[in-house]
Write a protein that holds these residues in place. Structure first.
Motif, PDB file in Angstrom:
ATOM      1  N   ARG A  66      42.076 -50.915  63.169  1.00  0.00           N
ATOM      2  CA  ARG A  66      42.808 -50.342  64.239  1.00  0.00           C
ATOM      3  C   ARG A  66      41.322 -50.158  65.834  1.00  0.00           C
ATOM      4  O   ARG A  66      41.249 -49.838  66.505  1.00  0.00           O
ATOM      5  CB  ARG A  66      42.337 -48.844  63.829  1.00  0.00           C
ATOM      6  CG  ARG A  66      43.673 -48.935  62.872  1.00  0.00           C
ATOM      7  CD  ARG A  66      45.247 -48.372  64.057  1.00  0.00           C
ATOM      8  NE  ARG A  66      46.159 -48.340  63.119  1.00  0.00           N
ATOM      9  CZ  ARG A  66      47.385 -48.206  63.773  1.00  0.00           C
ATOM     10  NH1 ARG A  66      47.897 -48.670  64.719  1.00  0.00           N
ATOM     11  NH2 ARG A  66      48.117 -47.818  62.927  1.00  0.00           N
TER      12      ARG A  66
ATOM     13  N   ASP B  42      35.498 -40.667  63.684  1.00  0.00           N
ATOM     14  CA  ASP B  42      34.173 -40.660  64.034  1.00  0.00           C
ATOM     15  C   ASP B  42      33.302 -40.975  65.363  1.00  0.00           C
ATOM     16  O   ASP B  42      32.066 -40.720  65.334  1.00  0.00           O
ATOM     17  CB  ASP B  42      33.589 -40.377  62.905  1.00  0.00           C
ATOM     18  CG  ASP B  42      31.918 -39.105  62.652  1.00  0.00           C
ATOM     19  OD1 ASP B  42      31.890 -37.930  63.581  1.00  0.00           O
ATOM     20  OD2 ASP B  42      31.017 -39.161  62.222  1.00  0.00           O
TER      21      ASP B  42
ATOM     22  N   PHE C 190      44.890 -44.800  58.472  1.00  0.00           N
ATOM     23  CA  PHE C 190      42.970 -45.170  58.171  1.00  0.00           C
ATOM     24  C   PHE C 190      42.511 -45.913  56.913  1.00  0.00           C
ATOM     25  O   PHE C 190      43.432 -44.853  56.392  1.00  0.00           O
ATOM     26  CB  PHE C 190      42.485 -44.132  59.502  1.00  0.00           C
ATOM     27  CG  PHE C 190      43.241 -44.391  60.117  1.00  0.00           C
ATOM     28  CD1 PHE C 190      41.930 -44.689  61.342  1.00  0.00           C
ATOM     29  CD2 PHE C 190      43.422 -43.357  60.796  1.00  0.00           C
ATOM     30  CE1 PHE C 190      42.521 -44.546  63.197  1.00  0.00           C
ATOM     31  CE2 PHE C 190      43.591 -43.192  62.710  1.00  0.00           C
ATOM     32  CZ  PHE C 190      43.496 -43.798  63.280  1.00  0.00           C
TER      33      PHE C 190
ATOM     34  N   ILE D 132      50.688 -40.878  66.097  1.00  0.00           N
ATOM     35  CA  ILE D 132      49.349 -39.763  65.699  1.00  0.00           C
ATOM     36  C   ILE D 132      49.788 -38.364  66.583  1.00  0.00           C
ATOM     37  O   ILE D 132      48.788 -37.275  66.145  1.00  0.00           O
ATOM     38  CB  ILE D 132      48.695 -40.141  68.163  1.00  0.00           C
ATOM     39  CG1 ILE D 132      48.214 -42.049  67.773  1.00  0.00           C
ATOM     40  CG2 ILE D 132      47.752 -39.607  68.108  1.00  0.00           C
ATOM     41  CD1 ILE D 132      47.837 -42.856  67.972  1.00  0.00           C
TER      42      ILE D 132
ATOM     43  N   GLU E 271      38.568 -41.152  67.875  1.00  0.00           N
ATOM     44  CA  GLU E 271      38.018 -40.170  67.311  1.00  0.00           C
ATOM     45  C   GLU E 271      38.846 -39.915  65.955  1.00  0.00           C
ATOM     46  O   GLU E 271      37.767 -39.244  65.368  1.00  0.00           O
ATOM     47  CB  GLU E 271      38.292 -39.084  68.536  1.00  0.00           C
ATOM     48  CG  GLU E 271      38.492 -38.682  69.825  1.00  0.00           C
ATOM     49  CD  GLU E 271      38.978 -37.857  70.857  1.00  0.00           C
ATOM     50  OE1 GLU E 271      40.045 -37.296  70.753  1.00  0.00           O
ATOM     51  OE2 GLU E 271      38.018 -37.406  72.033  1.00  0.00           O
ATOM     52  N   ARG E 272      39.470 -40.683  65.806  1.00  0.00           N
ATOM     53  CA  ARG E 272      39.799 -40.489  64.258  1.00  0.00           C
ATOM     54  C   ARG E 272      38.785 -40.815  63.033  1.00  0.00           C
ATOM     55  O   ARG E 272      38.786 -40.588  62.691  1.00  0.00           O
ATOM     56  CB  ARG E 272      41.415 -40.787  63.960  1.00  0.00           C
ATOM     57  CG  ARG E 272      41.925 -40.242  64.474  1.00  0.00           C
ATOM     58  CD  ARG E 272      42.109 -39.083  63.256  1.00  0.00           C
ATOM     59  NE  ARG E 272      42.987 -39.700  61.541  1.00  0.00           N
ATOM     60  CZ  ARG E 272      43.776 -40.039  61.163  1.00  0.00           C
ATOM     61  NH1 ARG E 272      44.954 -39.363  62.289  1.00  0.00           N
ATOM     62  NH2 ARG E 272      44.178 -39.658  60.892  1.00  0.00           N
TER      63      ARG E 272
ATOM     64  N   GLY F  49      50.758 -37.008  63.741  1.00  0.00           N
ATOM     65  CA  GLY F  49      49.659 -37.147  61.986  1.00  0.00           C
ATOM     66  C   GLY F  49      49.505 -37.485  60.987  1.00  0.00           C
ATOM     67  O   GLY F  49      49.201 -37.716  59.762  1.00  0.00           O
TER      68      GLY F  49
ATOM     69  N   ALA G 195      42.602 -41.688  70.755  1.00  0.00           N
ATOM     70  CA  ALA G 195      42.848 -41.209  69.918  1.00  0.00           C
ATOM     71  C   ALA G 195      42.004 -41.967  68.537  1.00  0.00           C
ATOM     72  O   ALA G 195      42.190 -41.702  67.064  1.00  0.00           O
ATOM     73  CB  ALA G 195      44.623 -41.109  69.115  1.00  0.00           C
ATOM     74  N   ILE G 196      42.523 -43.517  68.093  1.00  0.00           N
ATOM     75  CA  ILE G 196      41.538 -43.816  67.040  1.00  0.00           C
ATOM     76  C   ILE G 196      40.491 -43.491  67.380  1.00  0.00           C
ATOM     77  O   ILE G 196      40.076 -43.236  65.885  1.00  0.00           O
ATOM     78  CB  ILE G 196      42.065 -45.433  67.361  1.00  0.00           C
ATOM     79  CG1 ILE G 196      43.660 -45.428  67.322  1.00  0.00           C
ATOM     80  CG2 ILE G 196      41.288 -46.887  66.406  1.00  0.00           C
ATOM     81  CD1 ILE G 196      44.386 -46.742  67.667  1.00  0.00           C
TER      82      ILE G 196
END
Length: 842
Positions: A467, A552, A421, A414, A549-550, A417, A546-547
């Motif tokens: 995820r 959306d 996904f 994370i 928000e990645r 970067g 973090a997952i």
């Protein structure tokens, strides 16, 4: 460096001079404007005074004319009285006096044209003067008697009265004009005094401004000298090299670090010299060629002209890696140089360490956990109760160690970067249901009961399924840990405003107020004792946030101390166009017949295919376009699909490739039925994994039946799995997990696997990525070319790039996969290969 900043000091002094000059200019403009105003007013006053003096002089002239007229009258009378004694001389005198009187009256009349009062007086005096002069002339000519002179005296008195009246009027005007003139002169005196005072004040203000500016300049110069010294020291103390060039690519500033990085002698002043001279030193040391140096200068000039900033890395021939950051400014370019060789070496060491952790720790942990799990589950026979207890403790702690390693590796990915996904449409209800099943052990361990309220049936979200399951597992396990014994974990799905909300609530103690701002931080726990009592690393919520928000989404919580906590996760809902009622699949969900999806835009051909397939006892659903087929595949599971290549809204091959990208349809067997099946087969080539047969139109019913039967299951004989794995312990564990009904064939290298694939057909292939002679992913292309290609399961210690697993049936990470998941994945693929009997049972 000090000499290089001399120009900067000069620029600072110039700036101070400009500041002082601007203040003088402002003061001068104010004084000039005031002086201009005073001057304009003075000019006006002077003109006004001159006009009033003119009026006074005019009044004097009028009075002089009246006196001249009065004198002429007196002279004429005197000449007439003396006429008898003087003879011709008296007559001449009378004539001269008469002319003089007329001229005086004419002058008076001319001077008073703008005065109606005096004009009336002049009009009254004219006939009186004529009468008077006539009487005087007659008296002089006839030597009149005394009473004749009395008549002249009477005419004289009338004329004298008119003249006296005019003189009174002029005296009045003279008095007014003298007063006005005196007032103007007084105003002029006051103006003069004001101008003198203003001049004195302006001079005083100018002196004060000059004095203040001089003091301010001295203070500013002292401050600027200090700042210049600080700037010089800062530049020289910078670890980064700094080079500033002007618009002509000449060096304006270079600090010590740049001199060291560029091997510039400290005693050589490069300020003002071309930038190419700096690179010439590099060329002389063999770091660059002359051509490369010229190219770099040309690129720098282009960047300056375009005012373009950039960032790049340059690897010199000595192996050093220099990072360049260029920032343009109107006067040229600022470039910083950093030697990042050590940073790259550190990153390489970190990556190697992570790779070591990933493989060298995950692989033995998989063997340990798998072996302990088999013993605990009784797969190797009964063991003594005390042994079972000790094994259970070891198994539980191996699971804890695996979770710790996975969390640490996830956090690293994370932050760097590199967390991959694979975003695809997923039914959120199914994911939640599966997560509840996966966490049943947690609920049982903490004596908690989950309760699901699904208020968003059929909702689809675009997420990475693995995820998102990780998010669900973290939230559910946390809720189970913090729910009191016998309590309920509330799980709710709801939709609204185009988003799907997942809420997981517990009846625990709640989150303390002072901890709420840190709850999503790394290694954070409300109480340090929680780690020992509840277990965990304090990384779960940080990874979860973090997952989410990645993907959306967003995550937050509501908590009341002593009541409980509810975590909420919102993800955008994927909207699928509703299916027309007439297109709903025939038969109910309890129909045991295999469901076949026919994708065909020609209604007659679709009807013919339906009849052929229904004669074989299969349930048929028709889709006339790719969009229609996508919608049906989202709500119904089909055993196989026929596909026409020529579809109205999307090319059939593109549609097929899109199906292979979705986990829900990746393994769907496909039979191509098209007039261009042969051409399509050549175009698709090695990507045709999962296509059972290619049928040309017109349709061969018998061949169609055989293809569909093969698609929904035509495996005969024992189930054989090829396990490509270099760790014999993992091979042994997988064999035990799959049971006696499955034959597991091992291949420890790529070469051995290729030999096995060339000489034997396998129902499923399980592949490890890290092999002694290469990557297990290299086998995928060869497996896809097999007829028919077996499904592939990637089972490795490393995480995967989604792009590398496009053509595999499943991808499992060793440390994230327990025995049950491995067994279900492989067994599910095997079940898909075994045909249904007449009763619909396997």
């Amino acid at each position: 460096m000090r000499s290089q900043l001399a120009g900067l000091d000069g620029a600072i002094e110039t700036s101070a001079d400009r500041s002082m000059t601007s203040r003088f200019i402002l003061l001068f403009m104010v004084v000039a404007m005031a002086a201009t105003g005073v001057g304009i007013f003075a000019i006006f006053q002077i003109k006004l005074t001159a006009d009033r003096r003119e009026q006074v002089n005019h009044t004097y002239a009028v009075r002089s004319a009246l006196r001249e007229l009065n004198i002429a009258m007196v002279e004429a009378e005197a000449a007439a009285r003396a006429g008898s004694a003087s003879g011709p001389t008296a007559k001449d005198r009378i004539t001269r006096s008469t002319d003089r009187a007329r001229r005086a009256l004419a002058t008076f009349t001319e001077l008073t044209r703008d005065n109606p009062v005096q004009q009336r007086a002049a009009a009254d005096m004219a006939p009186r003067l004529d009468d008077y002069l006539l009487d005087v002339s007659l008296a002089a000519a006839s030597i009149m008697q005394q009473d004749g002179f009395e008549e002249v005296t009477e005419a004289q008195e009338g004329l004298a009265a008119a003249i006296g009246s005019a003189l009174v009027e002029e005296e009045r005007l003279l008095a007014l004009r003298l007063d006005s003139t005196a007032s103007s002169l007084a105003q002029s005196e006051r103006l003069l005094v004001g101008a003198v005072v203003l001049a004195v004040l302006a001079m005083g203000a100018a002196f004060a401004v000059v004095l203040r500016e001089l003091r301010r300049r001295r203070r500013s110069e002292a401050v600027l000298r200090d700042q210049s010294q600080i700037l010089t020291t800062t530049f020289d103390a910078m670890a980064q090299g700094l080079v500033v060039v002007d618009l002509d690519c000449r060096v304006a500033v270079i600090n010590r670090a740049a001199c060291a990085l560029l091997h510039v002698p400290q005693d050589v002043d490069f300020v003002g010299r071309p930038f190419l001279d700096l690179l010439a030193i590099q060329v002389g040391l063999g770091f660059f060629s002359e051509e490369e140096a010229r190219q770099r200068v040309d690129q720098l000039a282009a960047d300056i002209a375009a005012q373009r900033s950039s960032q790049s890395e340059v690897t010199r021939r000595d192996g050093r890696i220099i990072e360049l950051h260029r920032r343009s400014y109107p006067g040229g370019m600022v470039t910083t140089y950093s030697d990042v060789t050590e940073r790259h070496r550190t990153e390489r060491m970190k990556n190697e360490f992570i790779s070591t952790v990933s493989h060298e720790l995950r692989t033995p942990l998989t063997s340990i956990r798998g072996s302990l799990g088999l013993i605990v589950g009784g797969a190797v026979g009964e063991v003594a109760p005390k042994v079972r207890e000790m094994v259970s403790i070891a198994h539980a702690n191996s699971e804890r160690l695996v979770r710790l390693i996975n969390d640490i590796l996830d956090i690293e990915k994370i932050e760097s970067g590199r967390l991959q996904f694979d975003i695809r449409p997923q039914p959120v209800g199914d994911l939640v249901t599966q997560a509840l099943k996966d966490n049943a052990g947690y609920f049982q361990q903490y004596d908690a009961r989950p309760r699901l309220a699904d208020e968003a049936p059929g909702a689809l979200i675009r997420v990475d399924a693995d995820r998102f399951m990780q998010v669900l597992n973290n939230l559910l396990s946390n809720a189970a840990k913090h729910t009191p014994a016998g309590g309920v974990v509330q799980v709710q799905l709801a939709r609204g405003a185009g988003r799907v909300r997942l809420s997981v609530g517990d009846d625990g103690p709640g989150i303390p107020e002072e901890f709420r701002s840190r709850i999503f931080g790394k290694f954070e726990q409300a109480d340090s004792s929680d780690s020992r009592r509840k277990g965990g690393t304090g990384l779960g919520l940080s990874i979860t946030k973090a997952i989410v928000e990645r993907m959306d989404g967003r995550i937050w919580f509501d908590s009341t101390v002593g009541v409980g906590t509810v975590f909420h996760v919102e993800i955008p809902e994927m909207v699928v166009a509703p299916m027309p009622a007439s297109a709903a699949p025939r038969g109910d969900d309890a129909d045991p017949r295999p469901a076949i999806l026919v994708v065909e835009d020609d209604q007659d051909v679709a009807r013919l295919l339906t009849l052929m397939l229904e004669q074989n006892g299969w349930r048929v659903t028709v889709a006339h376009s790719a969009a229609d087929a996508t919608a049906r595949l989202a709500v119904t599971r089909f055993a196989a699909m026929t596909l026409d290549i020529m579809l109205p809204d999307e090319d059939g091959l593109s549609f097929f490739r899109r199906l292979r990208l979705s986990p829900a349809t990746r393994d769907l067997p496909v039979v191509v039925v098209s007039a261009k099946a042969g051409n399509a087969r050549k175009e698709l080539n090695g990507d045709a994994i999962g296509i059972v047969d290619w049928l040309e139109k017109p349709i061969d019913q018998a061949r169609l039946g055989r293809a569909i039967r093969q698609a929904i299951g035509a495996v005969e004989g024992p189930i054989t799995i090829l396990h490509v794995e270099d760790d014999p312990d993992i091979v042994r564990i997988v064999g035990v997990v799959m049971g006696d009904g499955v034959n597991v064939v091992a291949a420890s290298t790529l070469a051995a696997a290729r030999v096995r694939l060339a000489t034997q057909h396998f129902s499923v292939v399980v592949v490890d990525v890290g092999l002694p002679d290469g990557s297990g992913l290299d086998l995928l292309g060869e497996i896809r070319r097999l007829v028919p290609p077996p499904p592939v399961v990637i089972f490795s210690a490393s995480d995967f790039d989604p792009a590398s697993t496009t053509h595999v049936a499943a991808a499992l990470v060793k440390s994230r996969t327990d025995n049950s998941t491995l067994h279900q994945t492989i067994n599910g693929l095997i079940r898909d290969l075994v045909p249904d009997d007449v009763d619909g049972e396997r």
